[in-house]
Design an enzyme around this catalytic site. Structure first.
Site, PDB file in Angstrom:
ATOM      1  N   LYS A  53     -31.646   7.256   3.693  1.00 31.99           N
ATOM      2  CA  LYS A  53     -31.523   6.816   5.100  1.00 31.99           C
ATOM      3  C   LYS A  53     -32.833   6.209   5.598  1.00 31.99           C
ATOM      4  O   LYS A  53     -33.897   6.813   5.434  1.00 31.99           O
ATOM      5  CB  LYS A  53     -31.164   8.031   5.962  1.00 31.99           C
ATOM      6  N   SER A 100     -28.860  17.975  10.624  1.00 27.49           N
ATOM      7  CA  SER A 100     -30.285  17.654  10.493  1.00 27.49           C
ATOM      8  C   SER A 100     -31.082  18.863  10.010  1.00 27.49           C
ATOM      9  O   SER A 100     -30.760  20.008  10.351  1.00 27.49           O
ATOM     10  CB  SER A 100     -30.817  17.217  11.859  1.00 27.49           C
ATOM     11  N   HIS A 158     -33.739   4.492  12.594  1.00 26.59           N
ATOM     12  CA  HIS A 158     -33.811   5.794  13.269  1.00 26.59           C
ATOM     13  C   HIS A 158     -33.426   5.661  14.753  1.00 26.59           C
ATOM     14  O   HIS A 158     -33.986   6.331  15.620  1.00 26.59           O
ATOM     15  CB  HIS A 158     -35.221   6.370  13.127  1.00 26.59           C
ATOM     16  N   TYR A 212     -35.586  16.379   5.589  1.00 25.60           N
ATOM     17  CA  TYR A 212     -36.933  15.863   5.802  1.00 25.60           C
ATOM     18  C   TYR A 212     -37.814  16.506   4.734  1.00 25.60           C
ATOM     19  O   TYR A 212     -37.639  17.685   4.411  1.00 25.60           O
ATOM     20  CB  TYR A 212     -37.470  16.266   7.180  1.00 25.60           C
ATOM     21  N   THR A 219     -33.961  11.346   4.537  1.00 24.41           N
ATOM     22  CA  THR A 219     -34.509  10.417   5.539  1.00 24.41           C
ATOM     23  C   THR A 219     -35.894   9.950   5.108  1.00 24.41           C
ATOM     24  O   THR A 219     -36.776  10.759   4.810  1.00 24.41           O
ATOM     25  CB  THR A 219     -34.561  11.103   6.917  1.00 24.41           C
TER      26      THR A 219
HETATM   27  C1  LIG Z   1     -31.812  12.787  19.653  1.00 25.74           C
HETATM   28  C2  LIG Z   1     -31.894  12.229  18.264  1.00 25.74           C
HETATM   29  C3  LIG Z   1     -32.393  13.021  17.242  1.00 25.74           C
HETATM   30  C4  LIG Z   1     -32.450  12.524  15.943  1.00 25.74           C
HETATM   31  N1  LIG Z   1     -32.869  13.345  14.930  1.00 25.74           N
HETATM   32  C5  LIG Z   1     -32.803  12.917  13.650  1.00 25.74           C
HETATM   33  C6  LIG Z   1     -33.072  13.802  12.570  1.00 25.74           C
HETATM   34  O1  LIG Z   1     -33.368  14.983  12.773  1.00 25.74           O
HETATM   35  N2  LIG Z   1     -33.008  13.289  11.320  1.00 25.74           N
HETATM   36  C7  LIG Z   1     -32.677  11.994  11.052  1.00 25.74           C
HETATM   37  O2  LIG Z   1     -32.623  11.567   9.894  1.00 25.74           O
HETATM   38  N3  LIG Z   1     -32.387  11.130  12.069  1.00 25.74           N
HETATM   39  C8  LIG Z   1     -32.434  11.569  13.342  1.00 25.74           C
HETATM   40  N4  LIG Z   1     -32.097  10.719  14.359  1.00 25.74           N
HETATM   41  C9  LIG Z   1     -31.650   9.357  14.049  1.00 25.74           C
HETATM   42  C10 LIG Z   1     -30.134   9.340  13.834  1.00 25.74           C
HETATM   43  O3  LIG Z   1     -29.776   9.984  12.642  1.00 25.74           O
HETATM   44  C11 LIG Z   1     -29.584   7.899  13.766  1.00 25.74           C
HETATM   45  O4  LIG Z   1     -30.325   7.172  12.830  1.00 25.74           O
HETATM   46  C12 LIG Z   1     -29.593   7.189  15.117  1.00 25.74           C
HETATM   47  O5  LIG Z   1     -29.326   8.076  16.165  1.00 25.74           O
HETATM   48  C13 LIG Z   1     -28.551   6.080  15.125  1.00 25.74           C
HETATM   49  O6  LIG Z   1     -28.628   5.354  16.294  1.00 25.74           O
HETATM   50  P1  LIG Z   1     -27.667   5.571  17.578  1.00 25.74           P
HETATM   51  O7  LIG Z   1     -28.145   6.822  18.250  1.00 25.74           O
HETATM   52  O8  LIG Z   1     -27.914   4.349  18.381  1.00 25.74           O
HETATM   53  O9  LIG Z   1     -26.244   5.713  17.080  1.00 25.74           O
HETATM   54  C14 LIG Z   1     -32.052  11.199  15.675  1.00 25.74           C
HETATM   55  C15 LIG Z   1     -31.550  10.401  16.713  1.00 25.74           C
HETATM   56  C16 LIG Z   1     -31.464  10.908  17.996  1.00 25.74           C
HETATM   57  C17 LIG Z   1     -30.893  10.042  19.082  1.00 25.74           C
END
Ligand SMILES: Cc1cc2nc3c(=O)[nH]c(=O)nc-3n(C[C@H](O)[C@H](O)[C@H](O)COP(=O)(O)O)c2cc1C
Length: 392
Positions: free
Chosen positions: A252, A107, A276, A130, A156
């Site tokens: 994404k 990330s 997300h 981002y 994203t």
């Molecule tokens: C703690 C956390 C932080 C996240 N940070 C980002 C991020 O920095 N960038 C991003 O594109 N998605 C982020 N996401 C979304 C994840 O990339 C992903 O879409 C999502 O976790 C998928 O769902 P799941 O946790 O049920 O597998 C984050 C998700 C979580 C749980």
């Protein structure tokens, strides 16, 4: 506790090992958390078809995502603050993914920097971007990802403004923790986490602090983030980013067939059907429920991947049967990391791999590239009804 056998058991261990504010940061969705819950629940509602007397020898889970060979089509999602679930978390997760033969996505909001992860791994990983208003900084992130040998850029699209997560506000989430009594208590009751965190220098946003103009320390970072994410991001910017990057691009956050059509027109390699993880638009549909219509709209033009709510190898299989070429896990690997560090991420991947393999076999298939909707029941969920009474 006995060795965890499921992602849910890894989550229980993580809850006991990670300070509350960081465990909650992972285990939260926006507002009512309705979409976060629906992501998981809608997988459970899909039923598999059991087949018998089919040769189950010589099974293979190998496949490709954006042309890269994967030992199974399950990548690690980009997650911010991963280095707060466990010291050096991004490095450990990237190493576990590399050993498992699956992609790791770093990330923008990671604790370990792009350069740091590259220095501690031997194969290319993917970088998630981002987009900030400061385009020079965006360019420098893209250049750094290229210099580090990243083999794909994951852009994203669904976080130009931040969805509100109540738990983070109540917990006063900050990185590193502030020394207020609540946080001191949360850290003091997790001594192993605290001890390991003391042993690393990586405790802030490694890609940003010291790289972005005007951000020398964390006190200026939170206001910088709120001011910097660009709410005007448009399809024209996607074209600009594609040009700056010049490599494989994954978009994404697509949840709508019309947006998927526009995404396919950009010439990107893949889209990720994603809300997300339920952390942005609460009230949005689950990602698995919109996957079929998106595959129908663009599946012949662009690779379609999906994330959100995958908690087992069975969920992976269901997503592949519904037309995804690849899947991602976010929280499942974070729980493994929080529970046992690198070994825990390996455990999470092993659990999912084993469940995927056995389920595929019991559904009568030997090659993951062969699965399709024929493995799923096209029946309505059983609704409890009064037993029929004989007519008198
Ligand atoms: C703690 C956390 C932080 C996240 N940070 C980002 C991020 O920095 N960038 C991003 O594109 N998605 C982020 N996401 C979304 C994840 O990339 C992903 O879409 C999502 O976790 C998928 O769902 P799941 O946790 O049920 O597998 C984050 C998700 C979580 C749980």
């Amino acid at each position: 506790m006995a060795t965890p056998l499921t992602i849910a058991e890894l989550k229980d261990v993580a809850r006991r090992r990670v300070p509350k504010m960081f465990f909650d940061y992972a285990d939260s969705g926006a507002w009512t958390e309705g979409t976060y819950k629906a992501n998981e629940a809608d997988f459970a509602a899909i039923k598999l078809r059991q087949r018998v007397l089919v040769d189950m020898t010589n099974r293979s889970l190998e496949s490709t995502m954006i042309g890269e060979k994967v030992s199974m089509p399950v990548a690690l999602s980009p997650t911010g603050l991963t280095g707060m679930q466990h010291a050096d978390g991004e490095i450990l997760a990237a190493q576990a993914a590399e050993a498992a033969g699956v992609p790791f996505t770093l990330s923008t909001m990671s604790v370990c920097s792009i350069e740091d992860v590259a220095a501690h791994t031997t194969k290319p990983f993917w970088f998630q971007l981002y987009v900030m208003k400061d385009r020079e900084f965006v360019k420098s992130l893209i250049n750094r990802a290229r210099a580090a040998g990243c083999s794909a850029l994951v852009l994203t699209l669904d976080l130009q403004i931040l969805g509100q997560r109540h738990k983070d506000i109540r917990n006063g989430l900050s990185t590193p923790p502030k020394f207020i009594p609540k946080h001191i208590w949360q850290v003091a009751t997790r001594p192993k986490w605290a001890f390991e965190m003391l042993g690393t220098k990586r405790r802030s946003f490694g890609n940003i602090v010291g790289h972005a103009k005007g951000v020398g320390d964390l006190s200026s970072l939170s206001s910088w983030t709120a001011e910097q994410f660009d709410p005007r991001l448009s399809w024209d910017d996607v074209a600009w980013i594609k040009e700056q990057w010049g490599g494989k691009l994954i978009l994404k956050g697509i949840m709508d067939a019309d947006d998927a059509v526009k995404a396919a027109e950009t010439g990107a390699e893949a889209i990720i059907v994603s809300n997300h993880g339920g952390r942005q638009l609460d009230g949005a549909a689950s990602s698995i429920s919109v996957l079929p219509e998106i595959v129908k709209a663009v599946g012949d033009r662009i690779e379609v991947h999906v994330d959100g709510g995958i908690r087992s190898g069975q969920d992976v299989l269901k997503a592949l049967c519904l037309g995804a070429q690849g899947t991602y896990i976010g929280r499942p690997f974070l729980y493994g990391l929080g529970a046992y560090g690198k070994r825990g991420v390996t455990m999470a991947l092993d659990i999912i791999r084993n469940e995927l393999d056995v389920t595929m076999a019991l559904c009568g298939k030997r090659d993951i590239r062969d699965v399709g909707p024929e493995l799923l029941h096209h029946r309505l969920p059983v609704v409890a009804t009064e037993p029929a009474r004989p007519s008198q």
